[in-house]
Design a protein around this motif. Structure first.
Motif, short mmCIF file in Angstrom:
data_model
loop_
_atom_site.label_atom_id
_atom_site.label_comp_id
_atom_site.label_asym_id
_atom_site.label_seq_id
_atom_site.Cartn_x
_atom_site.Cartn_y
_atom_site.Cartn_z
N ASN A 39 0.82 -1.21 0.00
CA ASN A 39 0.00 0.00 0.00
C ASN A 39 0.86 1.26 0.00
O ASN A 39 0.54 2.24 -0.69
CB ASN A 39 -0.96 0.00 1.18
CG ASN A 39 -2.06 -1.02 1.03
OD1 ASN A 39 -2.45 -1.38 -0.07
ND2 ASN A 39 -2.55 -1.52 2.15
N LEU A 40 1.95 1.26 0.76
CA LEU A 40 2.85 2.41 0.78
C LEU A 40 3.49 2.64 -0.59
O LEU A 40 3.54 3.76 -1.07
CB LEU A 40 3.93 2.22 1.85
CG LEU A 40 3.45 2.25 3.30
CD1 LEU A 40 4.57 1.82 4.24
CD2 LEU A 40 2.92 3.61 3.67
N VAL A 41 3.95 1.56 -1.20
CA VAL A 41 4.56 1.67 -2.52
C VAL A 41 3.53 2.17 -3.54
O VAL A 41 3.83 3.04 -4.36
CB VAL A 41 5.18 0.32 -2.95
CG1 VAL A 41 5.57 0.34 -4.42
CG2 VAL A 41 6.38 -0.02 -2.08
N SER A 42 2.31 1.67 -3.46
CA SER A 42 1.24 2.12 -4.36
C SER A 42 0.97 3.61 -4.18
O SER A 42 0.82 4.34 -5.17
CB SER A 42 -0.02 1.30 -4.10
OG SER A 42 -1.08 1.76 -4.89
N MET A 43 0.91 4.06 -2.95
CA MET A 43 0.67 5.48 -2.67
C MET A 43 1.82 6.33 -3.22
O MET A 43 1.58 7.42 -3.75
CB MET A 43 0.50 5.71 -1.17
CG MET A 43 -0.81 5.18 -0.64
SD MET A 43 -0.98 5.19 1.16
CE MET A 43 -0.61 6.86 1.60
N ARG A 44 3.04 5.82 -3.11
CA ARG A 44 4.19 6.56 -3.66
C ARG A 44 4.11 6.60 -5.19
O ARG A 44 4.35 7.64 -5.81
CB ARG A 44 5.50 5.92 -3.20
CG ARG A 44 6.73 6.70 -3.68
CD ARG A 44 8.00 6.16 -3.15
NE ARG A 44 8.15 4.77 -3.57
CZ ARG A 44 9.01 3.93 -3.03
NH1 ARG A 44 9.78 4.31 -2.04
NH2 ARG A 44 9.10 2.70 -3.47
N GLN A 45 3.77 5.47 -5.82
CA GLN A 45 3.68 5.41 -7.27
C GLN A 45 2.59 6.32 -7.82
O GLN A 45 2.70 6.85 -8.92
CB GLN A 45 3.45 3.97 -7.74
CG GLN A 45 4.66 3.09 -7.53
CD GLN A 45 4.38 1.61 -7.80
OE1 GLN A 45 3.23 1.16 -7.77
NE2 GLN A 45 5.43 0.85 -8.03
N LYS A 46 1.53 6.50 -7.06
CA LYS A 46 0.42 7.37 -7.47
C LYS A 46 0.72 8.84 -7.19
O LYS A 46 -0.07 9.71 -7.55
CB LYS A 46 -0.87 6.96 -6.76
CG LYS A 46 -1.39 5.62 -7.23
CD LYS A 46 -2.60 5.19 -6.44
CE LYS A 46 -3.06 3.81 -6.93
NZ LYS A 46 -4.15 3.29 -6.10
N GLY A 47 1.83 9.11 -6.53
CA GLY A 47 2.23 10.49 -6.26
C GLY A 47 1.63 11.10 -5.02
O GLY A 47 1.71 12.31 -4.82
N PHE A 48 1.04 10.28 -4.15
CA PHE A 48 0.45 10.81 -2.92
C PHE A 48 1.50 11.06 -1.85
O PHE A 48 1.38 12.00 -1.06
CB PHE A 48 -0.60 9.85 -2.35
CG PHE A 48 -1.77 9.63 -3.27
CD1 PHE A 48 -2.37 10.67 -3.95
CD2 PHE A 48 -2.30 8.36 -3.44
CE1 PHE A 48 -3.44 10.47 -4.79
CE2 PHE A 48 -3.39 8.14 -4.27
CZ PHE A 48 -3.96 9.20 -4.95
N ILE A 49 2.50 10.20 -1.78
CA ILE A 49 3.57 10.32 -0.79
C ILE A 49 4.92 10.18 -1.48
O ILE A 49 5.01 9.66 -2.59
CB ILE A 49 3.45 9.27 0.35
CG1 ILE A 49 3.59 7.85 -0.20
CG2 ILE A 49 2.15 9.43 1.11
CD1 ILE A 49 3.69 6.76 0.86
#
Length: 75
Positions: A38-48
């Motif tokens: 989930n963290l990696v996904s959030m980073r890939q989407k540009g959220f974090i």
């Protein structure tokens, strides 16, 4: 703030979950893998831009500049 892509590893997240949720090693690792995905996904989407454990042992997220500007727009 310095760029942090990841400073809380899978093993440290698993250890945190084991301690805070009183679960066994195997369960903690399964849950930690889901958290990491989930963290990696959030980073890939540009959220974090990253994540880390703060001085109190809490998992913190570093919001991206674009998300920070949407949350707190400069007037």
């Amino acid at each position: 703030m310095a760029d942090v892509s990841q400073s809380a590893s899978l093993s440290s997240i698993a250890a945190y979950l084991k301690l805070t949720h009183n679960c066994d090693e195997a369960t903690a690792l399964v849950e930690a893998k889901e958290v990491m995905q989930n963290l990696v996904s959030m980073r890939q989407k540009g959220f974090i831009t990253g994540w880390y454990f703060d001085e109190h042992g809490h998992l913190e997220l570093l919001p991206s500049d674009s998300l920070s500007q949407r949350i707190n727009p400069q007037k």
